[in-house]
Structures are given as C-alpha cells and as structure tokens.
Design a protein around this motif. Structure first.
Motif, PDB file in Angstrom:
ATOM      1  N   LYS A  74       1.514   4.034  -4.924  1.00  9.28           N
ATOM      2  CA  LYS A  74       2.626   4.955  -5.166  1.00  9.28           C
ATOM      3  C   LYS A  74       2.131   6.187  -5.917  1.00  9.28           C
ATOM      4  CE  LYS A  74       7.285   5.247  -7.057  1.00  9.28           C
ATOM      5  NZ  LYS A  74       8.339   4.565  -7.791  1.00  9.28           N
ATOM      6  N   SER A  75       1.240   5.998  -6.867  1.00  9.47           N
ATOM      7  CA  SER A  75       0.727   7.098  -7.671  1.00  9.47           C
ATOM      8  C   SER A  75      -0.085   8.088  -6.841  1.00  9.47           C
ATOM      9  CB  SER A  75      -0.137   6.563  -8.810  1.00  9.47           C
ATOM     10  OG  SER A  75      -0.758   7.616  -9.504  1.00  9.47           O
ATOM     11  N   VAL A  76      -0.909   7.578  -5.933  1.00 12.58           N
ATOM     12  CA  VAL A  76      -1.794   8.470  -5.160  1.00 12.58           C
ATOM     13  C   VAL A  76      -1.165   8.955  -3.865  1.00 12.58           C
ATOM     14  CG1 VAL A  76      -3.893   7.525  -6.178  1.00 12.58           C
ATOM     15  CG2 VAL A  76      -3.040   6.571  -4.041  1.00 12.58           C
ATOM     16  N   GLY A  77      -0.107   8.310  -3.423  1.00 11.96           N
ATOM     17  CA  GLY A  77       0.571   8.744  -2.206  1.00 11.96           C
ATOM     18  C   GLY A  77      -0.198   8.388  -0.948  1.00 11.96           C
ATOM     19  N   GLU A  78       0.203   9.014   0.138  1.00  6.58           N
ATOM     20  CA  GLU A  78      -0.363   8.714   1.464  1.00  6.58           C
ATOM     21  C   GLU A  78      -1.851   9.003   1.570  1.00  6.58           C
ATOM     22  OE1 GLU A  78       1.117   7.274   4.206  1.00  6.58           O
ATOM     23  OE2 GLU A  78       2.730   6.869   2.774  1.00  6.58           O
ATOM     24  N   LYS A  79      -2.343  10.000   0.848  1.00  6.92           N
ATOM     25  CA  LYS A  79      -3.757  10.384   0.960  1.00  6.92           C
ATOM     26  C   LYS A  79      -4.692   9.241   0.600  1.00  6.92           C
ATOM     27  CE  LYS A  79      -7.213  13.709  -0.546  1.00  6.92           C
ATOM     28  NZ  LYS A  79      -8.287  12.769  -0.767  1.00  6.92           N
ATOM     29  N   GLY A  80      -4.353   8.493  -0.446  1.00  4.96           N
ATOM     30  CA  GLY A  80      -5.232   7.421  -0.882  1.00  4.96           C
ATOM     31  C   GLY A  80      -6.239   7.898  -1.911  1.00  4.96           C
ATOM     32  N   ILE A  81      -7.146   7.018  -2.268  1.00  3.33           N
ATOM     33  CA  ILE A  81      -8.156   7.287  -3.296  1.00  3.33           C
ATOM     34  C   ILE A  81      -9.484   7.610  -2.623  1.00  3.33           C
ATOM     35  CG2 ILE A  81      -9.437   6.270  -5.225  1.00  3.33           C
ATOM     36  CD1 ILE A  81      -6.920   4.536  -5.710  1.00  3.33           C
ATOM     37  N   ASP A  82     -10.152   8.622  -3.141  1.00  6.32           N
ATOM     38  CA  ASP A  82     -11.424   9.048  -2.545  1.00  6.32           C
ATOM     39  C   ASP A  82     -12.580   8.118  -2.898  1.00  6.32           C
ATOM     40  OD1 ASP A  82     -10.450  11.514  -1.287  1.00  6.32           O
ATOM     41  OD2 ASP A  82     -10.094  12.151  -3.352  1.00  6.32           O
ATOM     42  N   VAL A  83     -12.636   7.672  -4.150  1.00  4.74           N
ATOM     43  CA  VAL A  83     -13.751   6.829  -4.606  1.00  4.74           C
ATOM     44  C   VAL A  83     -13.202   5.713  -5.490  1.00  4.74           C
ATOM     45  CG1 VAL A  83     -15.885   6.749  -5.966  1.00  4.74           C
ATOM     46  CG2 VAL A  83     -15.389   8.750  -4.556  1.00  4.74           C
ATOM     47  N   ILE A  84     -13.683   4.496  -5.260  1.00  2.00           N
ATOM     48  CA  ILE A  84     -13.336   3.358  -6.119  1.00  2.00           C
ATOM     49  C   ILE A  84     -14.630   2.793  -6.692  1.00  2.00           C
ATOM     50  CG2 ILE A  84     -12.348   1.037  -6.230  1.00  2.00           C
ATOM     51  CD1 ILE A  84     -10.464   1.858  -3.942  1.00  2.00           C
ATOM     52  N   ILE A  85     -14.689   2.711  -8.024  1.00  2.00           N
ATOM     53  CA  ILE A  85     -15.813   2.070  -8.699  1.00  2.00           C
ATOM     54  C   ILE A  85     -15.384   0.628  -8.937  1.00  2.00           C
ATOM     55  CG2 ILE A  85     -17.335   2.081 -10.719  1.00  2.00           C
ATOM     56  CD1 ILE A  85     -17.502   4.689  -9.101  1.00  2.00           C
ATOM     57  N   GLU A  86     -16.057  -0.297  -8.272  1.00  2.00           N
ATOM     58  CA  GLU A  86     -15.632  -1.698  -8.235  1.00  2.00           C
ATOM     59  C   GLU A  86     -16.550  -2.588  -9.065  1.00  2.00           C
ATOM     60  OE1 GLU A  86     -13.734  -4.518  -8.352  1.00  2.00           O
ATOM     61  OE2 GLU A  86     -12.729  -3.280  -6.853  1.00  2.00           O
ATOM     62  N   MET A  87     -15.990  -3.165 -10.135  1.00  2.00           N
ATOM     63  CA  MET A  87     -16.747  -4.049 -11.024  1.00  2.00           C
ATOM     64  C   MET A  87     -16.646  -5.521 -10.628  1.00  2.00           C
ATOM     65  SD  MET A  87     -17.714  -1.756 -13.248  1.00  2.00           S
ATOM     66  CE  MET A  87     -17.170  -0.169 -13.856  1.00  2.00           C
ATOM     67  N   LEU A  88     -15.658  -5.887  -9.829  1.00  2.00           N
ATOM     68  CA  LEU A  88     -15.422  -7.289  -9.475  1.00  2.00           C
ATOM     69  C   LEU A  88     -15.059  -7.376  -7.988  1.00  2.00           C
ATOM     70  CD1 LEU A  88     -15.485 -10.024 -10.939  1.00  2.00           C
ATOM     71  CD2 LEU A  88     -13.048  -9.748 -11.379  1.00  2.00           C
ATOM     72  N   ALA A  89     -16.035  -7.062  -7.153  1.00  2.00           N
ATOM     73  CA  ALA A  89     -15.799  -6.954  -5.712  1.00  2.00           C
ATOM     74  C   ALA A  89     -15.291  -8.247  -5.093  1.00  2.00           C
ATOM     75  CB  ALA A  89     -17.080  -6.499  -5.005  1.00  2.00           C
ATOM     76  N   ASN A  90     -15.714  -9.383  -5.609  1.00  2.00           N
ATOM     77  CA  ASN A  90     -15.272 -10.654  -5.020  1.00  2.00           C
ATOM     78  C   ASN A  90     -13.776 -10.880  -5.178  1.00  2.00           C
ATOM     79  OD1 ASN A  90     -16.247 -11.048  -7.852  1.00  2.00           O
ATOM     80  ND2 ASN A  90     -15.303 -13.051  -7.549  1.00  2.00           N
ATOM     81  N   VAL A  91     -13.129 -10.128  -6.044  1.00  2.00           N
ATOM     82  CA  VAL A  91     -11.689 -10.233  -6.232  1.00  2.00           C
ATOM     83  C   VAL A  91     -10.955  -9.086  -5.538  1.00  2.00           C
ATOM     84  CG1 VAL A  91      -9.827 -10.163  -7.957  1.00  2.00           C
ATOM     85  CG2 VAL A  91     -11.906 -11.494  -8.400  1.00  2.00           C
ATOM     86  N   ASN A  92     -11.487  -7.875  -5.621  1.00  2.00           N
ATOM     87  CA  ASN A  92     -10.739  -6.675  -5.240  1.00  2.00           C
ATOM     88  C   ASN A  92     -11.129  -5.983  -3.937  1.00  2.00           C
ATOM     89  OD1 ASN A  92      -9.216  -6.664  -7.710  1.00  2.00           O
ATOM     90  ND2 ASN A  92     -11.022  -5.865  -8.735  1.00  2.00           N
ATOM     91  N   LEU A  93     -12.314  -6.229  -3.413  1.00  2.00           N
ATOM     92  CA  LEU A  93     -12.831  -5.394  -2.329  1.00  2.00           C
ATOM     93  C   LEU A  93     -11.891  -5.300  -1.127  1.00  2.00           C
ATOM     94  CD1 LEU A  93     -15.069  -3.566  -1.293  1.00  2.00           C
ATOM     95  CD2 LEU A  93     -16.246  -5.604  -0.436  1.00  2.00           C
ATOM     96  N   SER A  94     -11.351  -6.396  -0.687  1.00  2.00           N
ATOM     97  CA  SER A  94     -10.457  -6.373   0.476  1.00  2.00           C
ATOM     98  C   SER A  94      -9.245  -5.469   0.222  1.00  2.00           C
ATOM     99  CB  SER A  94     -10.007  -7.792   0.815  1.00  2.00           C
ATOM    100  OG  SER A  94      -9.193  -7.785   1.953  1.00  2.00           O
ATOM    101  N   LYS A  95      -8.670  -5.560  -0.971  1.00  2.00           N
ATOM    102  CA  LYS A  95      -7.514  -4.724  -1.331  1.00  2.00           C
ATOM    103  C   LYS A  95      -7.934  -3.273  -1.533  1.00  2.00           C
ATOM    104  CE  LYS A  95      -6.669  -8.047  -4.310  1.00  2.00           C
ATOM    105  NZ  LYS A  95      -6.260  -8.801  -5.464  1.00  2.00           N
ATOM    106  N   ASP A  96      -9.142  -3.055  -2.070  1.00  2.00           N
ATOM    107  CA  ASP A  96      -9.646  -1.698  -2.278  1.00  2.00           C
ATOM    108  C   ASP A  96      -9.655  -0.899  -0.974  1.00  2.00           C
ATOM    109  OD1 ASP A  96     -10.168  -2.197  -4.969  1.00  2.00           O
ATOM    110  OD2 ASP A  96     -12.326  -2.490  -4.667  1.00  2.00           O
ATOM    111  N   LEU A  97     -10.055  -1.558   0.107  1.00  2.00           N
ATOM    112  CA  LEU A  97     -10.183  -0.853   1.383  1.00  2.00           C
ATOM    113  C   LEU A  97      -8.850  -0.268   1.839  1.00  2.00           C
ATOM    114  CD1 LEU A  97     -12.615  -3.278   3.246  1.00  2.00           C
ATOM    115  CD2 LEU A  97     -13.169  -1.159   2.014  1.00  2.00           C
ATOM    116  N   ASN A  98      -7.755  -0.910   1.457  1.00  2.00           N
ATOM    117  CA  ASN A  98      -6.429  -0.407   1.823  1.00  2.00           C
ATOM    118  C   ASN A  98      -5.968   0.747   0.942  1.00  2.00           C
ATOM    119  OD1 ASN A  98      -5.876  -2.222   4.023  1.00  2.00           O
ATOM    120  ND2 ASN A  98      -5.773  -3.811   2.477  1.00  2.00           N
TER     121      ASN A  98
END
Length: 192
Positions: A74-98
């Motif tokens: 909701k905060s970033v809107g339709e454009k999405g996020i340009d870069v995600i720094i991921e510290m816990l990929a085994n938990v978040n990576l799948s959701k990050d891609l969206n």
C-alpha cells in the motif's frame, strides 16, 4: 556500499531493508539515504523500529504483524520496490518477489535455509535475485568499500550503532543469543 553498488541503485529509487534494526540493516539504511533513495525498513520491536527511523528510513514496518507485506504494498503503490535487501531469504524471498517493481532486484545477504519460489514471479517483472557475500570481494574491492565507509563516518552520514557487547570469553553465548534472539538493535560487539 557493496550492498547498494551490487544492486546498481540510482537516486530516487526505493529500497526495502528487511531486518533493518541490526548492524548491517542500519548501515544499509544510512547509506541508502545518503544515496538519495526512498528507504523503507522492517523491524520486530518498537525500539528497533524507532532506531531504524532515526537512522535513515522514511517508513518502517513491523515484520511480526501478519499483514505487514500488505502495508508495504500500500505504501509503495503499483510501481513496487526497486531494491530489497534481504537478511532472511528463507522466510521472505517468495513474498519479496511480489513486492518488486519492473526490473527490481533482491539482494540476498542472509538465509538460514532453503525456500521454494515461483520463477514466474521473476519473469513477469524481469526482476533479479543477487546473492552477496563480502568474503567474495577482491582485495581491491574490499579496500574501496572500507575507504568509502571510513569517509562516510568522517563526514557523518554513516554512524555505526553499537548493540549488545560481550567479552571474548563469552563468544559462545553471544553466538547463541544472536541465533535465538527475536531481533537485534545495532551491531553486536565482541570485546577483546
């Protein structure tokens, strides 16, 4: 420096730093802000969220809330996020891609195990997943990053935040505490 240069960031882009209240996350927030990025962070405690806001983030989200990813969207809107720094990929990576924008990049700097992702999530947005390990840097790259970080501390846009401190003889306890903790604020220090 290495995190953001690996992502080929440009001023004006957005960056989400997962686990932003730890030492690496806080440094990433400070550096990203100095680069002119819109900085979003996540942290699981009120103290951590306040520290993230004080260290460069424009917005911070509680990653312990079930719907925090929806709040980020909701905060970033339709454009999405340009870069995600991921510290816990085994938990978040799948959701990050969206969460990514078209051409967005996830920089993986931490993971505690495997995760299953849908490759179509990268195809649709032509996004990238980039793994990063400082120990893979050449000596020259390491010296460049160290010089840039030193300059940032001298000028004042990089201010290391010290977290818990342990005497060297308690290194085992320090390791156990960081593995089993529910969150960190600042960089853990071993005292020699």
């Amino acid at each position: 420096m290495y995190l953001l240069s690996s992502a080929h960031v440009k001023a004006g882009e957005s960056v989400l730093v997962h686990g932003a209240s730890g030492g690496v996350g806080l440094a990433a927030c400070q550096i990203a802000r100095a680069y002119g990025l819109r900085v979003l962070g996540t942290a699981g405690t009120e103290e951590g969220r306040n520290t993230v806001l004080q260290n460069g983030a424009h917005e911070v989200f509680n990653h312990r809330e079930v719907n925090y990813m929806d709040k980020i969207k909701k905060s970033v809107g339709e454009k999405g996020i340009d870069v995600i720094i991921e510290m816990l990929a085994n938990v978040n990576l799948s959701k990050d891609l969206n969460l990514l924008s078209h051409g967005g990049r996830v920089i993986v700097v931490g993971s505690r195990g495997p995760i299953e992702i849908n490759p179509r999530d990268t195809m649709a947005k032509e996004s990238s997943i980039i793994g990063l390990a400082l120990y893979s840097s050449t000596k020259e790259e390491f010296q460049q990053f160290a010089a840039a970080l030193q300059a940032g501390m001298e000028v004042g846009w990089l201010r290391p935040v010290i977290g818990s401190q342990y005497p060297l003889e308690k290194v085992v306890q320090a390791h156990e505490n960081i593995i089993h903790s529910s969150g960190a604020t600042g960089k853990m220090i071993l005292l020699i």
